[in-house]
Design an enzyme around this catalytic site. Structure first.
Site, PDB file in Angstrom:
ATOM      1  N   SER A 163      17.171  67.595  26.029  1.00 51.70           N
ATOM      2  CA  SER A 163      15.920  67.856  26.734  1.00 51.70           C
ATOM      3  C   SER A 163      15.157  66.541  26.841  1.00 51.70           C
ATOM      4  O   SER A 163      14.824  65.934  25.826  1.00 51.70           O
ATOM      5  CB  SER A 163      15.107  68.899  25.953  1.00 51.70           C
ATOM      6  N   LYS A 176      18.296  68.643  30.541  1.00 52.51           N
ATOM      7  CA  LYS A 176      17.094  69.360  30.988  1.00 52.51           C
ATOM      8  C   LYS A 176      15.989  68.338  31.126  1.00 52.51           C
ATOM      9  O   LYS A 176      15.844  67.470  30.271  1.00 52.51           O
ATOM     10  CB  LYS A 176      16.750  70.416  29.938  1.00 52.51           C
ATOM     11  N   LYS A 182      11.776  67.737  31.837  1.00 54.91           N
ATOM     12  CA  LYS A 182      10.468  68.386  31.846  1.00 54.91           C
ATOM     13  C   LYS A 182       9.794  68.095  33.181  1.00 54.91           C
ATOM     14  O   LYS A 182       9.903  66.978  33.711  1.00 54.91           O
ATOM     15  CB  LYS A 182       9.620  67.838  30.702  1.00 54.91           C
ATOM     16  N   ASP A 212      12.244  72.328  33.062  1.00 58.67           N
ATOM     17  CA  ASP A 212      11.360  73.149  32.219  1.00 58.67           C
ATOM     18  C   ASP A 212       9.909  72.757  32.489  1.00 58.67           C
ATOM     19  O   ASP A 212       9.517  71.606  32.297  1.00 58.67           O
ATOM     20  CB  ASP A 212      11.709  72.906  30.736  1.00 58.67           C
ATOM     21  N   GLU A 264      13.072  76.790  33.985  1.00 57.09           N
ATOM     22  CA  GLU A 264      12.540  77.392  32.763  1.00 57.09           C
ATOM     23  C   GLU A 264      11.015  77.496  32.795  1.00 57.09           C
ATOM     24  O   GLU A 264      10.320  76.520  33.074  1.00 57.09           O
ATOM     25  CB  GLU A 264      12.991  76.524  31.564  1.00 57.09           C
ATOM     26  N   ASP A 284      10.993  81.254  28.499  1.00 61.47           N
ATOM     27  CA  ASP A 284      10.889  80.729  27.140  1.00 61.47           C
ATOM     28  C   ASP A 284       9.608  81.325  26.535  1.00 61.47           C
ATOM     29  O   ASP A 284       9.647  82.393  25.896  1.00 61.47           O
ATOM     30  CB  ASP A 284      10.854  79.186  27.201  1.00 61.47           C
ATOM     31  N   LYS A 330      14.403  81.210  20.963  1.00 60.81           N
ATOM     32  CA  LYS A 330      14.006  80.343  19.846  1.00 60.81           C
ATOM     33  C   LYS A 330      13.601  81.281  18.720  1.00 60.81           C
ATOM     34  O   LYS A 330      12.701  82.115  18.909  1.00 60.81           O
ATOM     35  CB  LYS A 330      12.798  79.482  20.227  1.00 60.81           C
ATOM     36  N   GLY A 336      15.067  74.593  21.596  1.00 60.06           N
ATOM     37  CA  GLY A 336      14.784  73.717  20.462  1.00 60.06           C
ATOM     38  C   GLY A 336      13.320  73.351  20.414  1.00 60.06           C
ATOM     39  O   GLY A 336      12.590  73.507  21.400  1.00 60.06           O
TER      40      GLY A 336
HETATM   41  O1  OSB Z   1       9.868  74.168  25.918  1.00 60.03           O
HETATM   42  O2  OSB Z   1      11.816  73.922  25.208  1.00 60.03           O
HETATM   43  C1  OSB Z   1      10.631  73.635  25.140  1.00 60.03           C
HETATM   44  C2  OSB Z   1      10.088  70.870  22.545  1.00 60.03           C
HETATM   45  C3  OSB Z   1       8.872  71.239  22.025  1.00 60.03           C
HETATM   46  C4  OSB Z   1       8.228  72.344  22.547  1.00 60.03           C
HETATM   47  C5  OSB Z   1       8.813  73.079  23.578  1.00 60.03           C
HETATM   48  C6  OSB Z   1      10.049  72.717  24.091  1.00 60.03           C
HETATM   49  C7  OSB Z   1      10.683  71.576  23.581  1.00 60.03           C
HETATM   50  C8  OSB Z   1      11.935  71.054  24.096  1.00 60.03           C
HETATM   51  C9  OSB Z   1      12.745  70.198  23.156  1.00 60.03           C
HETATM   52  O3  OSB Z   1      12.312  71.186  25.227  1.00 60.03           O
HETATM   53  C10 OSB Z   1      14.098  70.730  22.879  1.00 60.03           C
HETATM   54  C11 OSB Z   1      14.751  70.003  21.723  1.00 60.03           C
HETATM   55  O4  OSB Z   1      14.442  70.328  20.553  1.00 60.03           O
HETATM   56  O5  OSB Z   1      15.534  69.100  21.967  1.00 60.03           O
HETATM   57 MG    MG Z   2      10.942  75.508  27.156  1.00 61.55          MG
END
Ligand code: OSB
Ligand code: MG
Length: 369
Positions: A135, A161, A163, A188, A213, A238, A262, A290
């Site tokens: 991510s 992924k 952001k 995401d 996402e 999510d 999660k 994650g």
């Molecule tokens: O939305 O998936 C998410 C990290 C912190 C809070 C929300 C998210 C995330 C990530 C990181 O996308 C995923 C990872 O742990 O590598």
């Molecule tokens: Mg997410």
């Protein structure tokens, strides 16, 4: 198992690189580690609430308060049978899923240590290694993003992924797609759009993305239904899915075609498995999300992702993608086929580097009956 004591550690750990999302930027990651003692055994759990209430309303400090003042009194000195028994005891505490899940994880680790079983086996996991991706947070520019993604692809990640946020969506995703025409790519938004502002996302539908996402607000399951009707690309939820009921609402409303699971967000591994089972029975793919976990939470995510319904790569990257120094002696590494091995040891299968744990601890508190 009789609970003799519970110790809380509020940690702050430097990330190898800042992680920026639509809700903010993290340079250091905070979390709360929970150690539960029972008959000379210690189980560890990680509460993934961090410094700011950006992902959801919880923070490391609210989790500390809820665990210390409400959850601990329900279990200290008591005989806790299992996760179901634990959830029954804390059912009167509304919300605060990240706090509950951290304690539940420690109880699972203890259960494994008492019975000699790995968390994977306790949960019914099947795989020995799980497919993972990376991510990638918001970068300076689309060009910088393409460079960062290149580094990860060259490092062996077969799924990426990125952001997104308003103004940094189609341009960023297009830049990555142009550089990597065949990459398994997804985006995401972390709830950054409304149904109105999400009109800007329509060009994403032509970028061959695995999924989009959480584009809309967490309480907008119905608006996600309206959005999904307009997109060929699957919407994945999510933040919106906090309980097995929410998963049912989302599928019944056709608000998404994929769910990110999660354990923290859904109040524990037991509910995570319940949502996995519900989705599997309906052929709805799930994958493991994650929260920049330490080795403790990462071990838990790997065990969870070994269940058969986790058919899409998880946000479970190698330890070196997050931390130069971690609090577990075990470090997780990426295999050549973009997978990570599921721990085989008993419980979570990790051991604590006490010195590292101590060095990242801001506050420590031991609670007894
Ligand atoms: O939305 O998936 C998410 C990290 C912190 C809070 C929300 C998210 C995330 C990530 C990181 O996308 C995923 C990872 O742990 O590598
Ligand atoms: Mg997410």
């Amino acid at each position: 198992m009789k609970i003799d004591s519970l110790t809380l550690y509020h940690l702050r750990m430097p990330l190898v690189a800042p992680f920026e999302t639509s809700f903010g930027r993290e340079v250091d990651r905070e979390c709360v580690i929970i150690a539960i003692q029972s008959d000379l055994l210690t189980g560890y759990g990680e509460c993934v609430a961090t410094r700011d209430p950006g992902y959801n309303y919880e923070t490391a400090i609210t989790a500390w308060h809820i665990i210390k003042d409400f959850i601990a009194p329900q279990i200290l000195g008591k005989d806790i049978r299992d996760a179901v028994d634990f959830q029954r005891r804390v059912a009167g505490i509304r919300g605060h899923h990240l706090a509950k899940a951290g304690v539940e994880m420690a109880l699972w680790d203890l259960t494994g240590k008492r019975t000699g079983k790995s968390l994977r086996d306790l949960l019914g996991g099947k795989r020995e290694r799980v497919s993972v991706g990376v991510s990638v947070g918001l970068q300076e520019s689309p060009e910088a993003l393409a460079r960062t993604v290149t580094g990860y692809v060259e490092g062996g990640y077969a799924r990426v992924k990125i952001k997104i946020k308003p103004g940094r969506d189609v341009g960023d995703a297009s830049a990555v797609r142009k550089a990597f025409p065949n990459l398994r790519l997804q985006v995401d938004a972390n709830s950054a759009y409304s149904l109105e502002s999400s009109k800007a996302l329509k060009p994403l539908d032509d970028l061959n993305l695995l999924l989009i996402e959480q584009p809309l607000h967490e309480d907008d399951i119905w608006d996600h239904h309206k959005l999904q009707e307009q997109f060929r690309t699957p919407i994945c939820l999510d933040e919106s899915i906090e309980t097995p009921r929410h998963a049912r609402y989302a599928l019944e409303m056709k608000a998404c075609r994929i769910i990110n699971i999660k354990a923290g967000r859904v109040s524990g591994l037991s509910q995570a498995v319940e949502i996995h089972d519900y989705c599997s029975a309906r052929n709805v793919p799930v994958w493991c999300g994650g929260m920049l976990e330490t080795g403790i939470g990462r071990a838990s995510n790997l065990a969870l992702a070994s269940l058969p319904g986790f058919t899409l790569p998880g946000d479970i990257s190698a330890s070196d993608r997050y931390y130069k120094r971690d609090i577990t002696r075990e470090r997780f590494t990426l295999n050549k086929d973009s997978t990570i091995d599921v721990p085989r040891g008993i419980g979570l299968g990790v051991t604590i580097d006490e010195e590292a744990l101590g060095s990242f601890t801001l506050t420590r508190l031991k609670l007894k009956p």
